[in-house]
Design a protein around this motif. Sequence first.
Motif, PDB file in Angstrom:
ATOM      1  N   ALA A  22       0.873  -1.179   0.000  1.00  0.00           N
ATOM      2  CA  ALA A  22       0.000   0.000   0.000  1.00  0.00           C
ATOM      3  C   ALA A  22       0.903   1.220   0.000  1.00  0.00           C
ATOM      4  CB  ALA A  22      -0.909   0.004   1.225  1.00  0.00           C
ATOM      5  N   SER A  23       0.380   2.339  -0.482  1.00  0.00           N
ATOM      6  CA  SER A  23       1.186   3.561  -0.514  1.00  0.00           C
ATOM      7  C   SER A  23       1.282   4.156   0.884  1.00  0.00           C
ATOM      8  CB  SER A  23       0.524   4.580  -1.447  1.00  0.00           C
ATOM      9  OG  SER A  23      -0.691   5.029  -0.862  1.00  0.00           O
ATOM     10  N   ALA A  25       0.589   7.091   1.742  1.00  0.00           N
ATOM     11  CA  ALA A  25      -0.627   7.896   1.961  1.00  0.00           C
ATOM     12  C   ALA A  25      -1.763   7.012   2.448  1.00  0.00           C
ATOM     13  CB  ALA A  25      -1.024   8.609   0.673  1.00  0.00           C
ATOM     14  N   ARG A  26      -1.872   5.837   1.830  1.00  0.00           N
ATOM     15  CA  ARG A  26      -2.927   4.888   2.194  1.00  0.00           C
ATOM     16  C   ARG A  26      -2.754   4.408   3.638  1.00  0.00           C
ATOM     17  NH1 ARG A  26      -6.347   3.050   3.541  1.00  0.00           N
ATOM     18  NH2 ARG A  26      -7.709   1.299   2.977  1.00  0.00           N
TER      19      ARG A  26
END
Lengths: 150, 110
Positions: A22-23, A25-26
């Motif tokens: 996942a990023s 940000a996520r």
Amino acid sequence: MTTAPKAPATDVTLVLERVYAASPARVFRAWTDAAELRRWYAADAAHQVHSVDVDLRIGGSYRAVFGMSGEEPYEEVGVYREIVPERRLVFEMTLAHHGEVLSRSLCTLEIDDLGDGRARVRLTDHGIDAAAHAQGWIPALELLAGHLSA
Amino acid sequence: MLKQERLDAVFRALADPTRRAIVDRLSRGETTLGDLATPLPMSVPAVHQHLAILESAGLVSSSRSGRARVCRLRTRELRSAERWLAGRCELWERRLDALARHLDEEGGES
């Protein structure tokens, strides 16, 4: 998901690491959005999050109430000390049950962008009251470990 | 889980090297206050003070046997403290695992 070696359970400061697909940000959103926290913070199917409130600012706090159904829930409050979006979150966390404080920690969440849509998370939990007796902790804990395994 | 104040008392008691030496000695079996004091570089009353701190933290118990004071280790608080430490680690481990499942289920990017 991969797991890095963790600090032994008898250490006052816990350091845990994970790599997620996942990023950053996520991942950061999962930790700071009330609706997101509600879906994973209780940690397993046997526990439920009853409520989550988040006031994401320095000096603001989150409050999560969670527990097993039919039982008195736990209350966790974390006061934010540092916020670097998508990178770092530092909060002083207090966990209470039946109105009594069970533990107090200074927690640090660090998120590294590994590229390719992956992020490494490092979670450090440092027992606050322990810091006051820092010098004695490690030998004291080694003593504990020694006696309990005897 | 162990109450914070009981835990604080246990770790405060163990933060002193003399008290750790006493706990270490008692882990090998009960003995008298005099026996505990012999190898320590301080007076018996000073050792007695350390013992009082250990007793009030629930780590040691003592009783009179004739003119001697017999001391023994109590493992219950030690085990509770160890469980507390293990519990914190377990909580975060389980949460980080739950986060992985949550991110997998939700999918997608921010």
